[in-house]
Design an enzyme around this catalytic site. Structure first.
Site, mmCIF file in Angstrom:
data_model
loop_
_atom_site.group_PDB
_atom_site.id
_atom_site.type_symbol
_atom_site.label_atom_id
_atom_site.label_comp_id
_atom_site.label_asym_id
_atom_site.label_seq_id
_atom_site.Cartn_x
_atom_site.Cartn_y
_atom_site.Cartn_z
ATOM 1 N N ASP A 39 3.346 8.486 -2.961
ATOM 2 C CA ASP A 39 3.624 7.169 -2.375
ATOM 3 C C ASP A 39 4.637 6.461 -3.260
ATOM 4 O O ASP A 39 4.491 6.415 -4.494
ATOM 5 C CB ASP A 39 2.332 6.351 -2.290
ATOM 6 C CG ASP A 39 2.507 5.072 -1.510
ATOM 7 O OD1 ASP A 39 1.837 4.910 -0.483
ATOM 8 O OD2 ASP A 39 3.317 4.208 -1.930
ATOM 9 N N HIS A 108 -1.109 8.795 8.206
ATOM 10 C CA HIS A 108 -1.192 9.235 6.815
ATOM 11 C C HIS A 108 -2.478 8.726 6.186
ATOM 12 O O HIS A 108 -3.062 7.743 6.631
ATOM 13 C CB HIS A 108 0.016 8.737 6.000
ATOM 14 C CG HIS A 108 0.166 7.254 6.025
ATOM 15 N ND1 HIS A 108 0.751 6.582 7.074
ATOM 16 C CD2 HIS A 108 -0.224 6.310 5.150
ATOM 17 C CE1 HIS A 108 0.719 5.291 6.833
ATOM 18 N NE2 HIS A 108 0.130 5.093 5.669
ATOM 19 N N HIS A 110 -4.063 7.782 2.285
ATOM 20 C CA HIS A 110 -3.806 7.568 0.862
ATOM 21 C C HIS A 110 -4.874 8.282 0.033
ATOM 22 O O HIS A 110 -6.062 8.201 0.356
ATOM 23 C CB HIS A 110 -3.882 6.081 0.511
ATOM 24 C CG HIS A 110 -2.862 5.222 1.192
ATOM 25 N ND1 HIS A 110 -1.732 4.762 0.558
ATOM 26 C CD2 HIS A 110 -2.790 4.739 2.460
ATOM 27 C CE1 HIS A 110 -1.023 4.017 1.396
ATOM 28 N NE2 HIS A 110 -1.645 3.993 2.558
HETATM 29 P P1 5GP Z 1 0.145 2.014 5.000
HETATM 30 O O1 5GP Z 1 0.230 0.565 4.630
HETATM 31 O O2 5GP Z 1 0.816 2.287 6.338
HETATM 32 O O3 5GP Z 1 -1.244 2.576 4.928
HETATM 33 O O4 5GP Z 1 0.938 2.785 3.857
HETATM 34 C C1 5GP Z 1 2.305 3.055 3.887
HETATM 35 C C2 5GP Z 1 2.687 3.548 2.526
HETATM 36 O O5 5GP Z 1 3.936 4.209 2.627
HETATM 37 C C3 5GP Z 1 2.868 2.442 1.473
HETATM 38 O O6 5GP Z 1 1.901 2.594 0.441
HETATM 39 C C4 5GP Z 1 4.298 2.606 0.980
HETATM 40 O O7 5GP Z 1 4.413 2.465 -0.417
HETATM 41 C C5 5GP Z 1 4.640 4.014 1.420
HETATM 42 N N1 5GP Z 1 6.050 4.210 1.743
HETATM 43 C C6 5GP Z 1 6.825 3.406 2.527
HETATM 44 N N2 5GP Z 1 8.073 3.902 2.609
HETATM 45 C C7 5GP Z 1 8.083 5.035 1.855
HETATM 46 C C8 5GP Z 1 9.109 5.991 1.549
HETATM 47 O O8 5GP Z 1 10.262 5.902 1.989
HETATM 48 N N3 5GP Z 1 8.763 7.021 0.750
HETATM 49 C C9 5GP Z 1 7.488 7.162 0.245
HETATM 50 N N4 5GP Z 1 7.254 8.209 -0.540
HETATM 51 N N5 5GP Z 1 6.503 6.272 0.505
HETATM 52 C C10 5GP Z 1 6.796 5.232 1.319
#
Ligand code: 5GP
Ligand code: ZN
Length: 147
Positions: A39, A108, A110
């Site tokens: 992440d 996804h 975490h």
């Molecule tokens: P969500 O909030 O949808 O559960 O988590 C999305 C996650 O994707 C966030 O923790 C954010 O840091 C990660 N993320 C967003 N854009 C990118 C990216 O371009 N590359 C990577 N490796 N992680 C990303």
């Protein structure tokens, strides 16, 4: 929770472009159905995302095979995190929909190494309804379980 929201259309989202190799990611693992990469936000060192390779928005859009594959990959990643970072705790977090905390609309999960007082949190407003209410909720859900 991060406040960035990925507005990309399906198939062109950030994680689809990571799957295709169009944009770089620090990849840890991949198999036929899943990919795991660091992440970008790293709430703690070793924070990994396990994504479906196919563009699916939420848990409800995955096939049962993809569901199983994601959890198997998450366990492999958790084992690797344990061997390398040896955190005292580990949290799996999987957000669905903006109200559920999802900011990238490609499924996804975490995998987050955890430490005492690391500042990671999720509010948990307990309501503690009477047992009869719990039984009613359970009966309604049993009624809606598919085969
Ligand atoms: P969500 O909030 O949808 O559960 O988590 C999305 C996650 O994707 C966030 O923790 C954010 O840091 C990660 N993320 C967003 N854009 C990118 C990216 O371009 N590359 C990577 N490796 N992680 C990303
Ligand atoms: Zn996608």
């Amino acid at each position: 929770m991060p406040n960035f929201v990925d507005p990309s259309p399906p198939g062109q989202c950030i994680f689809c472009r990571i799957v295709s190799g169009e944009i770089p990611a620090a990849k840890v693992y991949e198999d036929a159905l899943t990919i795991a990469f660091m992440d970008i936000g790293q709430v703690n060192p070793g924070h990994v995302l396990v994504a479906s390779k196919r563009h699916a928005v939420t848990l409800l859009d995955l096939t049962t095979e993809e569901c199983a594959a994601v959890m198997q990959t998450a366990q492999r990643i958790a084992q690797a995190i344990g061997r390398e970072f040896d955190p005292p705790g580990l949290t799996l977090l999987q957000a669905n929909g903006p109200e559920g905390g999802q900011t990238v609309f490609h499924f996804h999960m975490h995998v987050v190494p955890r430490y005492a007082e690391d500042g990671v949190g999720l509010l948990w407003p307990r309501k503690e309804p009477p047992v009869a209410v719990l039984q009613d909720y359970a009966a309604r859900l049993r009624d809606k379980l598919g085969t």
